[in-house]
Design a protein around this motif. Structure first.
Motif, short mmCIF file in Angstrom:
data_model
loop_
_atom_site.label_atom_id
_atom_site.label_comp_id
_atom_site.label_asym_id
_atom_site.label_seq_id
_atom_site.Cartn_x
_atom_site.Cartn_y
_atom_site.Cartn_z
N GLY A 174 0.81 -1.20 0.00
CA GLY A 174 0.00 0.00 0.00
C GLY A 174 0.85 1.25 0.00
N ALA A 175 0.21 2.38 -0.26
CA ALA A 175 0.92 3.66 -0.29
C ALA A 175 -0.04 4.79 0.04
CB ALA A 175 1.53 3.89 -1.67
N HIS A 176 0.52 5.86 0.56
CA HIS A 176 -0.25 7.08 0.76
C HIS A 176 -0.27 7.84 -0.56
CE1 HIS A 176 -0.73 6.81 5.09
NE2 HIS A 176 0.48 6.27 5.10
N ALA A 177 -1.32 8.62 -0.75
CA ALA A 177 -1.46 9.37 -2.00
C ALA A 177 -2.35 10.59 -1.77
CB ALA A 177 -2.06 8.48 -3.08
N THR A 178 -2.40 11.45 -2.76
CA THR A 178 -3.37 12.53 -2.82
C THR A 178 -4.04 12.45 -4.18
OG1 THR A 178 -1.72 14.10 -3.62
CG2 THR A 178 -2.13 14.08 -1.25
N CYS A 179 -5.28 12.90 -4.23
CA CYS A 179 -5.99 12.88 -5.51
C CYS A 179 -6.93 14.08 -5.59
CB CYS A 179 -6.76 11.58 -5.68
SG CYS A 179 -8.05 11.29 -4.45
N LEU B 283 -9.29 12.02 -13.04
CA LEU B 283 -8.78 12.11 -11.68
C LEU B 283 -7.26 12.12 -11.73
CD1 LEU B 283 -9.77 11.86 -8.63
CD2 LEU B 283 -9.06 9.49 -8.84
N GLU B 284 -6.66 13.06 -11.03
CA GLU B 284 -5.21 13.11 -10.92
C GLU B 284 -4.81 12.47 -9.60
OE1 GLU B 284 -2.02 16.65 -10.54
OE2 GLU B 284 -3.44 16.83 -12.22
N LEU B 285 -3.90 11.50 -9.66
CA LEU B 285 -3.49 10.73 -8.49
C LEU B 285 -1.98 10.84 -8.32
CD1 LEU B 285 -4.27 8.67 -6.26
CD2 LEU B 285 -3.85 6.87 -7.97
N THR B 286 -1.54 11.31 -7.16
CA THR B 286 -0.12 11.39 -6.84
C THR B 286 0.16 10.38 -5.74
OG1 THR B 286 -0.12 13.75 -7.38
CG2 THR B 286 1.74 12.92 -6.09
N VAL B 287 0.96 9.35 -6.07
CA VAL B 287 1.24 8.25 -5.15
C VAL B 287 2.65 8.41 -4.60
CG1 VAL B 287 1.36 5.74 -4.91
CG2 VAL B 287 -0.28 6.75 -6.49
N ASP B 288 2.78 8.34 -3.27
CA ASP B 288 4.09 8.38 -2.63
C ASP B 288 4.87 7.11 -2.98
OD1 ASP B 288 3.25 10.73 -1.46
OD2 ASP B 288 2.95 9.85 0.53
N GLY B 289 6.18 7.16 -2.80
CA GLY B 289 7.00 5.99 -3.02
C GLY B 289 6.62 4.87 -2.05
N TYR B 290 6.77 3.64 -2.48
CA TYR B 290 6.44 2.48 -1.64
C TYR B 290 7.25 1.28 -2.13
CZ TYR B 290 3.60 0.67 -5.48
OH TYR B 290 3.20 0.18 -6.69
N ALA B 291 7.12 0.16 -1.47
CA ALA B 291 7.75 -1.09 -1.90
C ALA B 291 6.66 -2.13 -2.11
CB ALA B 291 8.74 -1.58 -0.85
N LEU C 216 -2.77 10.07 -14.39
CA LEU C 216 -4.08 10.55 -14.82
C LEU C 216 -4.98 9.34 -15.01
CD1 LEU C 216 -5.92 12.87 -15.74
CD2 LEU C 216 -5.08 12.48 -18.06
N LEU C 217 -6.12 9.33 -14.33
CA LEU C 217 -7.08 8.24 -14.42
C LEU C 217 -8.35 8.72 -15.10
CD1 LEU C 217 -5.16 7.46 -12.04
CD2 LEU C 217 -7.10 6.33 -11.01
N LEU C 218 -8.97 7.82 -15.87
CA LEU C 218 -10.23 8.12 -16.54
C LEU C 218 -11.31 7.15 -16.08
CD1 LEU C 218 -9.05 8.70 -20.23
CD2 LEU C 218 -9.63 10.41 -18.51
N ALA C 219 -12.51 7.68 -15.86
CA ALA C 219 -13.65 6.84 -15.46
C ALA C 219 -14.05 5.93 -16.62
CB ALA C 219 -14.83 7.72 -15.06
N VAL C 220 -14.40 4.68 -16.30
CA VAL C 220 -14.83 3.75 -17.35
C VAL C 220 -16.29 3.33 -17.20
CG1 VAL C 220 -12.52 2.88 -17.82
CG2 VAL C 220 -13.91 1.73 -16.12
N ASP C 221 -16.97 3.83 -16.17
CA ASP C 221 -18.39 3.56 -16.03
C ASP C 221 -19.10 4.80 -15.48
OD1 ASP C 221 -17.89 3.62 -13.31
OD2 ASP C 221 -18.39 1.52 -12.96
#
Length: 95
Positions: A43-48, A56-64, A77-82
Motif C-alpha cells: 500500500g501507499a499514501h497518496a493525494t488525488c 482524476l489526478e493521483l499522486t502516489v508516494d514511493g512504496y515497496a 491521470l485516471l479516466l472513469a470507465v463507467d
C-alpha cells in the motif's frame, strides 16, 4: 484517516491501462488524501483530485511492493470507465 479516499489497484503497481476501483470520490476541485491498496497486499499514501467529471489526478508516494521492489513516487491521470465512477483506468503517467 477515516475520511481518506480508498483506492484499490488490480496489480502491484500502476501503469497505463491498469484497472482501479474507487468507492467514494473527492469533491471536484478539492484535493483529498488517499490510501492506495495494491493487489499484492502492499500500500501507499497518496493525494488525488478531480480534474474534470471523468478525470482524476493521483499522486502516489514511493512504496515497496510485497516482493520489496521499490517504486518511486509518481503522478497519474485516471479516466472513469463507467457511469458510477467506481471503475477507472490509468490513462497515462503525468510529468
Amino acid at each position: 484517516m477515516s475520511d481518506s479516499v480508498q483506492i484499490q489497484v488490480a496489480d502491484s503497481h500502476l501503469y497505463p491501462g491498469c484497472a482501479v476501483h474507487i468507492a467514494h470520490l473527492p469533491e471536484p476541485a478539492r484535493e483529498a488524501e488517499a490510501i492506495v491498496e495494491f493487489a499484492d497486499g502492499s500500500g501507499a499514501h497518496a493525494t488525488c483530485h478531480r480534474r474534470t467529471f471523468d478525470e482524476l489526478e493521483l499522486t502516489v508516494d514511493g512504496y515497496a511492493t510485497r516482493r520489496r521492489h521499490p517504486v518511486d513516487a509518481r503522478q497519474w491521470l485516471l479516466l472513469a470507465v463507467d457511469s458510477t465512477h467506481n471503475s477507472w483506468r490509468v490513462k497515462r503517467r503525468l510529468p
